[in-house]
Write a protein that holds these residues in place. Sequence first.
Motif, PDB file in Angstrom:
ATOM      1  N   VAL A   9     -11.974  -2.109   0.697  1.00  0.00           N
ATOM      2  CA  VAL A   9     -12.695  -3.108  -0.097  1.00  0.00           C
ATOM      3  C   VAL A   9     -12.645  -2.694  -1.560  1.00  0.00           C
ATOM      4  N   ALA A  10     -12.219  -3.604  -2.407  1.00  0.00           N
ATOM      5  CA  ALA A  10     -12.068  -3.270  -3.830  1.00  0.00           C
ATOM      6  C   ALA A  10     -12.182  -4.533  -4.678  1.00  0.00           C
ATOM      7  N   PRO A  11     -12.648  -4.394  -5.936  1.00  0.00           N
ATOM      8  CA  PRO A  11     -12.673  -5.541  -6.864  1.00  0.00           C
ATOM      9  C   PRO A  11     -11.247  -5.930  -7.238  1.00  0.00           C
ATOM     10  N   VAL A  12     -10.984  -7.214  -7.289  1.00  0.00           N
ATOM     11  CA  VAL A  12      -9.650  -7.695  -7.632  1.00  0.00           C
ATOM     12  C   VAL A  12      -9.254  -7.259  -9.040  1.00  0.00           C
ATOM     13  N   ARG A  13     -10.227  -7.199  -9.968  1.00  0.00           N
ATOM     14  CA  ARG A  13      -9.917  -6.873 -11.364  1.00  0.00           C
ATOM     15  C   ARG A  13      -9.370  -5.460 -11.531  1.00  0.00           C
ATOM     16  N   THR A  14      -9.568  -4.587 -10.522  1.00  0.00           N
ATOM     17  CA  THR A  14      -9.070  -3.214 -10.620  1.00  0.00           C
ATOM     18  C   THR A  14      -7.677  -3.048 -10.018  1.00  0.00           C
ATOM     19  N   MET A  15      -7.125  -4.132  -9.450  1.00  0.00           N
ATOM     20  CA  MET A  15      -5.817  -4.041  -8.797  1.00  0.00           C
ATOM     21  C   MET A  15      -4.705  -4.332  -9.786  1.00  0.00           C
ATOM     22  N   HIS A  16      -3.574  -3.713  -9.539  1.00  0.00           N
ATOM     23  CA  HIS A  16      -2.429  -3.890 -10.424  1.00  0.00           C
ATOM     24  C   HIS A  16      -1.169  -4.058  -9.582  1.00  0.00           C
ATOM     25  N   VAL A  17      -0.439  -5.135  -9.876  1.00  0.00           N
ATOM     26  CA  VAL A  17       0.807  -5.395  -9.160  1.00  0.00           C
ATOM     27  C   VAL A  17       1.967  -4.776  -9.916  1.00  0.00           C
ATOM     28  N   GLU A  18       2.736  -3.953  -9.226  1.00  0.00           N
ATOM     29  CA  GLU A  18       3.918  -3.337  -9.806  1.00  0.00           C
ATOM     30  C   GLU A  18       5.153  -3.818  -9.055  1.00  0.00           C
ATOM     31  N   PRO A  19       6.333  -3.601  -9.598  1.00  0.00           N
ATOM     32  CA  PRO A  19       7.551  -4.081  -8.912  1.00  0.00           C
ATOM     33  C   PRO A  19       7.707  -3.566  -7.487  1.00  0.00           C
ATOM     34  N   ASP A  20       7.163  -2.387  -7.216  1.00  0.00           N
ATOM     35  CA  ASP A  20       7.343  -1.827  -5.869  1.00  0.00           C
ATOM     36  C   ASP A  20       6.105  -1.978  -4.995  1.00  0.00           C
ATOM     37  N   GLY A  21       5.084  -2.717  -5.461  1.00  0.00           N
ATOM     38  CA  GLY A  21       3.931  -2.918  -4.592  1.00  0.00           C
ATOM     39  C   GLY A  21       2.635  -3.144  -5.340  1.00  0.00           C
ATOM     40  N   LEU A  22       1.539  -2.971  -4.606  1.00  0.00           N
ATOM     41  CA  LEU A  22       0.190  -3.202  -5.128  1.00  0.00           C
ATOM     42  C   LEU A  22      -0.527  -1.865  -5.274  1.00  0.00           C
ATOM     43  N   VAL A  23      -1.145  -1.660  -6.440  1.00  0.00           N
ATOM     44  CA  VAL A  23      -1.887  -0.433  -6.707  1.00  0.00           C
ATOM     45  C   VAL A  23      -3.373  -0.769  -6.726  1.00  0.00           C
ATOM     46  N   LEU A  24      -4.162  -0.071  -5.897  1.00  0.00           N
ATOM     47  CA  LEU A  24      -5.600  -0.290  -5.844  1.00  0.00           C
ATOM     48  C   LEU A  24      -6.304   0.581  -6.867  1.00  0.00           C
ATOM     49  N   ASP A  25      -7.624   0.413  -6.982  1.00  0.00           N
ATOM     50  CA  ASP A  25      -8.375   1.039  -8.072  1.00  0.00           C
ATOM     51  C   ASP A  25      -8.364   2.555  -8.028  1.00  0.00           C
ATOM     52  N   GLU A  26      -8.163   3.139  -6.853  1.00  0.00           N
ATOM     53  CA  GLU A  26      -8.162   4.604  -6.755  1.00  0.00           C
ATOM     54  C   GLU A  26      -6.742   5.175  -6.739  1.00  0.00           C
ATOM     55  N   GLY A  27      -5.790   4.379  -7.161  1.00  0.00           N
ATOM     56  CA  GLY A  27      -4.416   4.848  -7.226  1.00  0.00           C
ATOM     57  C   GLY A  27      -3.650   4.709  -5.936  1.00  0.00           C
ATOM     58  N   GLN A  28      -4.249   4.134  -4.923  1.00  0.00           N
ATOM     59  CA  GLN A  28      -3.559   3.935  -3.658  1.00  0.00           C
ATOM     60  C   GLN A  28      -2.479   2.875  -3.815  1.00  0.00           C
ATOM     61  N   ARG A  29      -1.269   3.193  -3.401  1.00  0.00           N
ATOM     62  CA  ARG A  29      -0.146   2.283  -3.552  1.00  0.00           C
ATOM     63  C   ARG A  29       0.246   1.702  -2.198  1.00  0.00           C
ATOM     64  N   LEU A  30       0.411   0.393  -2.165  1.00  0.00           N
ATOM     65  CA  LEU A  30       0.804  -0.301  -0.945  1.00  0.00           C
ATOM     66  C   LEU A  30       2.094  -1.060  -1.196  1.00  0.00           C
ATOM     67  N   ALA A  31       3.072  -0.838  -0.358  1.00  0.00           N
ATOM     68  CA  ALA A  31       4.355  -1.519  -0.508  1.00  0.00           C
ATOM     69  C   ALA A  31       4.213  -2.984  -0.134  1.00  0.00           C
ATOM     70  N   LEU A  32       4.973  -3.846  -0.796  1.00  0.00           N
ATOM     71  CA  LEU A  32       5.007  -5.269  -0.489  1.00  0.00           C
ATOM     72  C   LEU A  32       6.290  -5.579   0.269  1.00  0.00           C
ATOM     73  N   THR A  33       6.191  -5.664   1.589  1.00  0.00           N
ATOM     74  CA  THR A  33       7.329  -6.044   2.409  1.00  0.00           C
ATOM     75  C   THR A  33       7.482  -7.567   2.369  1.00  0.00           C
ATOM     76  N   ALA A  34       8.478  -8.087   3.054  1.00  0.00           N
ATOM     77  CA  ALA A  34       8.693  -9.532   3.090  1.00  0.00           C
ATOM     78  C   ALA A  34       7.476 -10.247   3.675  1.00  0.00           C
ATOM     79  N   ASP A  35       6.943  -9.717   4.773  1.00  0.00           N
ATOM     80  CA  ASP A  35       5.768 -10.336   5.388  1.00  0.00           C
ATOM     81  C   ASP A  35       4.540 -10.170   4.503  1.00  0.00           C
ATOM     82  N   GLY A  36       4.399  -9.014   3.880  1.00  0.00           N
ATOM     83  CA  GLY A  36       3.272  -8.779   2.999  1.00  0.00           C
ATOM     84  C   GLY A  36       3.312  -9.690   1.789  1.00  0.00           C
ATOM     85  N   LEU A  37       4.506  -9.912   1.246  1.00  0.00           N
ATOM     86  CA  LEU A  37       4.645 -10.805   0.101  1.00  0.00           C
ATOM     87  C   LEU A  37       4.236 -12.227   0.479  1.00  0.00           C
TER      88      LEU A  37
END
Length: 205
Positions: free
Chosen positions: A25-53
Amino acid sequence: MTTRTSVAEALHVIGEYEQHLAATVAPVRTMHVEPDGLVLDEGQRLALTADGLAAFCDAVRAPHPYLRRLRREVRARVLQDHLDRGDPREVVAVLHRNGEFRAFDDPSLLRLRGTEVLEAVVESLPRDAGPFVERLSFQDDMLIINVLGDAVTEEIAPGDAVAAGLQIRHSLTGARATRVESFILRLVCANGMRHADHLARQRTA
């Protein structure tokens, strides 16, 4: 899994699969989209696969067929713009599995687990139904279960048996409504070929 298995064994398999689906659970304003995925507020990086996209675009109301053709850098800027505009809501539950983004969810809503859905369906059956699971499969985050019963299985001719059953289709991320559909499964011939006739459909939220 398409062989006969007990309800208890099916619950174990589903539980093991669901253990890998986590929610942050995280505020949307703290999230950052990068070319290789989504970065959450604590630096957690999640890859964006085809299904995830596809799930991401659906949540932020962005045109997935168009965005998937863009360069990753351009796509990231467009998705970030959608987040900055307030889609989805201010605080979300980010669902992820094995480091991959799966979906956004509303943290204020109850998300049913697949084990809970199967248990509810089995409990609704007559006590003497003798339920068992004939099919259990996962298609991305969609759980598909065929539940049959020994008490409703009958051989109408040598080598030709029919059985009444229920098919459960349940989204583990809550992306779609849970659907329970009745069917009759019959052996077409003595070599074991099977054919399912769907009779009715019941849809639940």
